[in-house]
Design an enzyme around this catalytic site. Structure first.
Site, PDB file in Angstrom:
ATOM      1  N   ALA A 255     108.980   2.058   7.178  1.00 51.05           N
ATOM      2  CA  ALA A 255     108.053   1.749   6.085  1.00 51.05           C
ATOM      3  C   ALA A 255     107.880   0.286   5.723  1.00 51.05           C
ATOM      4  CB  ALA A 255     108.487   2.535   4.854  1.00 51.05           C
TER       5      ALA A 255
ATOM      6  N   GLY B 164     103.029  -1.753   3.377  1.00 49.23           N
ATOM      7  CA  GLY B 164     101.564  -1.711   3.258  1.00 49.23           C
ATOM      8  C   GLY B 164     101.038  -0.292   3.410  1.00 49.23           C
TER       9      GLY B 164
ATOM     10  N   ASP C 184     105.089   4.589  11.944  1.00 52.02           N
ATOM     11  CA  ASP C 184     104.514   3.290  12.345  1.00 52.02           C
ATOM     12  C   ASP C 184     105.652   2.563  13.060  1.00 52.02           C
ATOM     13  OD1 ASP C 184     102.730   1.179  12.497  1.00 52.02           O
ATOM     14  OD2 ASP C 184     103.114   0.461  10.468  1.00 52.02           O
TER      15      ASP C 184
ATOM     16  N   CYS D 118     101.170  -1.273  16.756  1.00 57.40           N
ATOM     17  CA  CYS D 118     100.180  -2.361  16.846  1.00 57.40           C
ATOM     18  C   CYS D 118     100.308  -2.958  18.249  1.00 57.40           C
ATOM     19  CB  CYS D 118     100.383  -3.404  15.747  1.00 57.40           C
ATOM     20  SG  CYS D 118     102.056  -4.009  15.588  1.00 57.40           S
TER      21      CYS D 118
HETATM   22  C1  LIG Z   1     105.805  -1.759  12.406  1.00 54.06           C
HETATM   23  S1  LIG Z   1     106.911  -2.047  11.138  1.00 54.06           S
HETATM   24  C2  LIG Z   1     106.301  -1.031   9.862  1.00 54.06           C
HETATM   25  C3  LIG Z   1     105.187  -1.656   9.045  1.00 54.06           C
HETATM   26  C4  LIG Z   1     104.854  -0.832   7.824  1.00 54.06           C
HETATM   27  N1  LIG Z   1     104.554   0.541   8.149  1.00 54.06           N
HETATM   28  C5  LIG Z   1     103.694  -1.399   7.047  1.00 54.06           C
HETATM   29  O1  LIG Z   1     102.541  -1.023   7.306  1.00 54.06           O
HETATM   30  O2  LIG Z   1     103.902  -2.240   6.160  1.00 54.06           O
HETATM   31  C6  LIG Z   1     108.304  -1.133  11.658  1.00 54.06           C
HETATM   32  C7  LIG Z   1     109.437  -1.101  10.628  1.00 54.06           C
HETATM   33  O3  LIG Z   1     110.379  -0.107  11.064  1.00 54.06           O
HETATM   34  C8  LIG Z   1     111.678  -0.568  10.865  1.00 54.06           C
HETATM   35  N2  LIG Z   1     112.522   0.197  11.813  1.00 54.06           N
HETATM   36  C9  LIG Z   1     112.763  -0.071  13.113  1.00 54.06           C
HETATM   37  N3  LIG Z   1     113.548   0.886  13.663  1.00 54.06           N
HETATM   38  C10 LIG Z   1     113.778   1.782  12.663  1.00 54.06           C
HETATM   39  C11 LIG Z   1     114.527   2.984  12.605  1.00 54.06           C
HETATM   40  N4  LIG Z   1     115.193   3.455  13.677  1.00 54.06           N
HETATM   41  N5  LIG Z   1     114.566   3.660  11.428  1.00 54.06           N
HETATM   42  C12 LIG Z   1     113.891   3.192  10.341  1.00 54.06           C
HETATM   43  N6  LIG Z   1     113.192   2.040  10.344  1.00 54.06           N
HETATM   44  C13 LIG Z   1     113.129   1.355  11.494  1.00 54.06           C
HETATM   45  C14 LIG Z   1     111.597  -2.049  11.139  1.00 54.06           C
HETATM   46  O4  LIG Z   1     112.669  -2.737  10.538  1.00 54.06           O
HETATM   47  C15 LIG Z   1     110.238  -2.402  10.536  1.00 54.06           C
HETATM   48  O5  LIG Z   1     110.382  -2.749   9.184  1.00 54.06           O
END
Ligand SMILES: C[S@@+](CC[C@H](N)C(=O)[O-])C[C@H]1O[C@@H](n2cnc3c(N)ncnc32)[C@H](O)[C@@H]1O
Length: 428
Positions: free
Chosen positions: A244, A248, A310, A363
């Site tokens: 999350a 956003g 995401d 993305c």
């Molecule tokens: C692409 S970003 C998400 C952007 C967000 N959805 C937004 O629109 O603002 C991916 C996020 O997932 C987190 N993340 C990565 N691996 C994860 C996991 N195994 N479990 C939970 N969060 C994770 C990362 O730290 C990052 O903050």
């Protein structure tokens, strides 16, 4: 002593080319009014790094000898100002670059004279310098990773010949897109005619910093806004945003489905804290959990009728916003990322209620980060059905159904926004 803007730019270039890391989000914090100069200069150095190095090389006494990064950074910063920032005086461009070369931490003091001589020569005819740099082939600024990203972005839309046109678009700083969260649209922003709810800066209007800081609006790329404008009738009771931060998309889910319970997961503790603060500032209720989403979901006993995943990804769709990515992509451990996406996706599918909606998004334009997951899941899980929740125009020609598309992958030549791939499933 170089000014803070040039020092910040030099440090950011060392982060990318020395440490092999991305430019930190708040790299320009504290620059105040000089932030615009710093941003422009860093963008120019990163977007033209290959050509800047190629321009310098034949002017060295021994072109085949390695040049220290401190010298290359000082020269790039100086040349970029002379070539593309006419508001910067020759004196400032040359002397500040010499100051950078003289800095023991980020320069290479023995090359002060070299930097001074080369930049003074270039400053004699800035128009010719610009023409010489602009005349070098654009592909010098593309790593093998960037070449692959361009090819993958265009191929599903049958536009493989348009590599140079796409690169040229991606080499311009992007336009920011905004979303109103409360109150009225501030002066200087106007509706984006092609995307309901999306706001953009009016011609010549300043960046709406104070409005954003007040919490009344947020920056959100056009692709994310289009992705979240999905058409799905059943009102969810329990929603999950599995990855999350910074929040956003969590914000939009909360606003779109105000009656539903919302869980927002984030693995990194600092990002989870920031997510909590952001949602609180926006007055949105969500259960923020700092956890590995796959582990938390596999603990069992939890189910959701709307899941957004995401996922962490290569970011290959964000080359325009992050011009350092072409230079870092070759070192990416893509197989590890792809395996992580698969692990998260399988855990999420296991917690989707019958009749619920799962949206997976990255993305990125690379097919192994989305299209391949979709095919594998459809083959392995007969209970999943694609859900046509986006207008057909957002699909590739092969994925456009009558009622829309279940695979979101806007055409990069006709859609202005980050490169995204997303797919939607429901479960019977
Ligand atoms: C692409 S970003 C998400 C952007 C967000 N959805 C937004 O629109 O603002 C991916 C996020 O997932 C987190 N993340 C990565 N691996 C994860 C996991 N195994 N479990 C939970 N969060 C994770 C990362 O730290 C990052 O903050």
């Amino acid at each position: 002593m170089p000014t803070p803007a040039r020092l910040h730019v030099a440090h950011a270039l060392h982060t990318v080319f020395g440490d092999g890391e991305r430019v930190p989000d708040l790299w320009d914090r504290g620059l105040g009014e000089d932030a615009a100069l710093g941003q422009a200069l860093l963008g120019l150095c990163l977007r033209n790094w290959g050509r800047l190095q190629a321009f310098v090389k034949p002017q060295l006494k021994d072109p085949d000898r390695g040049v220290p990064l401190g010298t290359r950074v000082a020269l790039a910063v100086g040349l970029a100002q002379l070539a593309w920032l006419p508001g910067v005086t020759d004196f400032a461009a040359v002397n500040e670059a010499v100051g950078l070369a003289a800095d023991r931490a980020i320069g290479f003091p023995p090359h002060r004279g070299l930097v001074n001589a080369l930049l003074r020569r270039a400053a004699k005819d800035r128009g010719a310098l610009r023409a010489a740099l602009d005349g070098l082939p654009a592909r010098m600024d593309r790593s093998p990773f960037a070449e692959r990203v361009l090819a993958e972005a265009l191929a599903p839309h049958g536009r493989s010949a348009e590599v140079e046109a796409l690169w040229s678009r991606l080499s311009q700083p992007p336009h920011a897109a905004f979303r109103l969260l409360k109150g009225t649209v501030p002066e200087g922003l106007e509706p984006d005619p092609a995307l309901p709810g999306c706001l953009r800066q009016a011609e010549g209007a300043p960046f709406p910093r104070a409005w954003l800081e007040s919490g009344a609006g947020m920056v959100q790329d056009r692709s994310s806004q289009a992705l979240l404008a999905y058409a799905w009738e059943p009102a969810p009771a329990r929603m999950l945003d599995a990855c999350a931060a910074p929040g956003g998309k969590t914000t939009v889910l909360a606003l779109r489905h105000p009656g539903a319970g919302l869980w927002a997961l984030e693995r990194q503790p600092r990002r989870a804290e920031r997510l909590k603060r952001t949602l609180a500032q926006r007055g949105l209720a969500a259960e923020v959990v700092q956890a590995d989403a796959a582990v938390w979901l596999e603990e069992g006993g939890r189910s959701f009728d709307l899941i957004l995943l995401d996922a962490p990804c290569s970011g290959s769709g964000t080359l325009q916003k992050h011009p350092e990515l072409p230079w870092l992509g070759d070192a990416l451990d893509l197989p590890r990322l792809v395996a992580e996406q698969r692990r998260l996706l399988e855990a999420a599918v296991g917690c989707l209620t019958p009749g619920g909606l799962l949206i997976y998004a990255v993305c990125s334009w690379l097919p192994e980060e989305a299209a391949a997951h979709r095919e594998a899941l459809l083959a392995a899980q007969p209970g999943l059905r694609p859900a046509n929740i986006w207008p057909a125009a957002f699909g590739t020609p092969a994925d456009r159904g009558e009622g829309g598309t279940s695979f979101f992958r806007p055409d990069p030549m006709t859609w202005e926004g980050e490169g995204f791939q997303a797919f939607a499933f429901t479960r019977s």
